[in-house]
Design a protein around this motif. Sequence first.
Motif, short mmCIF file in Angstrom:
data_model
loop_
_atom_site.label_atom_id
_atom_site.label_comp_id
_atom_site.label_asym_id
_atom_site.label_seq_id
_atom_site.Cartn_x
_atom_site.Cartn_y
_atom_site.Cartn_z
N UNK A 1 0.83 -1.21 0.00
CA UNK A 1 0.00 0.00 0.00
C UNK A 1 0.86 1.26 0.00
N UNK A 2 1.91 1.26 0.81
CA UNK A 2 2.80 2.43 0.87
C UNK A 2 3.45 2.67 -0.49
N UNK A 3 3.82 1.60 -1.19
CA UNK A 3 4.42 1.73 -2.51
C UNK A 3 3.45 2.35 -3.52
N UNK A 4 2.15 2.18 -3.25
CA UNK A 4 1.13 2.77 -4.13
C UNK A 4 0.78 4.19 -3.71
N UNK A 5 1.44 4.70 -2.68
CA UNK A 5 1.23 6.08 -2.25
C UNK A 5 0.17 6.26 -1.18
N UNK A 6 -0.28 5.15 -0.57
CA UNK A 6 -1.28 5.28 0.51
C UNK A 6 -0.58 5.71 1.81
N UNK A 7 -1.26 6.53 2.64
CA UNK A 7 -0.63 7.05 3.86
C UNK A 7 -0.71 6.05 5.02
N UNK A 8 0.07 4.97 4.91
CA UNK A 8 0.10 3.95 5.96
C UNK A 8 1.52 3.85 6.50
N UNK A 9 1.64 3.34 7.72
CA UNK A 9 2.95 3.19 8.35
C UNK A 9 3.50 1.80 8.05
N UNK A 10 4.69 1.75 7.49
CA UNK A 10 5.34 0.48 7.17
C UNK A 10 6.27 0.08 8.32
N UNK A 11 6.07 -1.09 8.91
CA UNK A 11 6.94 -1.51 10.02
C UNK A 11 8.41 -1.54 9.62
N UNK A 12 9.27 -1.10 10.54
CA UNK A 12 10.70 -1.08 10.31
C UNK A 12 11.28 -2.49 10.42
N UNK A 13 12.46 -2.67 9.85
CA UNK A 13 13.14 -3.96 9.93
C UNK A 13 14.18 -3.94 11.04
N UNK A 14 14.26 -5.06 11.75
CA UNK A 14 15.28 -5.25 12.77
C UNK A 14 16.65 -5.22 12.08
N UNK A 15 17.57 -4.42 12.62
CA UNK A 15 18.87 -4.25 11.99
C UNK A 15 19.66 -5.55 11.94
N UNK A 16 19.43 -6.47 12.86
CA UNK A 16 20.20 -7.71 12.91
C UNK A 16 19.65 -8.78 11.97
N UNK A 17 18.34 -9.01 12.05
CA UNK A 17 17.74 -10.11 11.30
C UNK A 17 17.08 -9.68 9.99
N UNK A 18 16.74 -8.40 9.87
CA UNK A 18 16.01 -7.94 8.70
C UNK A 18 14.52 -8.18 8.80
N UNK A 19 14.06 -8.74 9.91
CA UNK A 19 12.63 -9.02 10.10
C UNK A 19 11.90 -7.79 10.62
#
Length: 338
Positions: A73-91
Amino acid sequence: MQVSRSDRWLQIARRFLPTGTVCESTRLSTGGFSGAEVVEVRTNDGRYALRGVPVQSAQPAAILQRHEWLRFLAEQGLPVAVPLRDALSGNTLIAFDNSVWQMEPWLPGTSVGGNELTPAQLTSMLHTLARLHLCSADFRPAAADSAFCSRRGVSPAIVERRARIRDWTTERLVLAADALAHAPAEFRVVASQILAGYFLRSIVIDEELRQLESVTFPLAPCWRDLWKSHVLFTGDQVTGLIDPHAAQVDNVATDLSRLLGSLFGDDFAKWKSALDLYEELRPLSLEEHRLLRVLDRSGVLLSGMTWLTRWREGTIPAEQMKDVVERLEVFAGRLSAI
């Protein structure tokens, strides 16, 4: 040495932030229906929401599928919050101290009540929701068996609500009525009205739901808990849709009924104006219009009963009781008009 709660939150938050980021935290809420703990994290670069759910109630696979949808949704320009990735695991989800945690940027803006909405805000809100639904219908998860795959079928909300009505047996209703004798006076009065309204109207509304149980609809990921407080505005534009944690596949009517009911109650002239704006981008079928109305009525019927259950389970904090009573008064008023 015992780690303080604040230090624990910051320890988790730093997993998602660049090394050396200075931050501080404030708990916003804890417990509630899901048992989630929500913490505001502030850094020099901005604000974030850190959310933890007890391991025993978390569904990690479903949460990660929701994160994939939010990224789309964010890639389509919708105003949603995308969860961040853990710096160690990438999850985007990590396990820590008997909970699973995620963190996302704090979206800008403030919510606006139905009576305060400007025409431009109403247009932005309904067009944003229509765009979200159109994008969601095009979403193709990486896993073919993802619960977020679009399809055609019976609305899950219909099946779920009929099950909830069945769960309110006569015995359970009597026990709830008896228990209200020990409730705080302000809660007891309005909860009794809710219970009486349920007695009078549940059979009729269950039949309305039953009549739609064999009808198939286009189903795609929906917010499902999109009410007025979850839409944020900066000026006349929607700049945030928040709290997507109930999202799952259903028909668009689930979002429309929830949002418009919270904004306009029984003012169906305003409903029509809002739906006209929505249908400028995403037309509704006659059956979807019918579903929308039944979902609104069944939502009014069952929402108050949910708060009765929460009170009996002791999950309503004392400081929230005033707000809960005000919300129940709205439900009681609408229930009496059904």
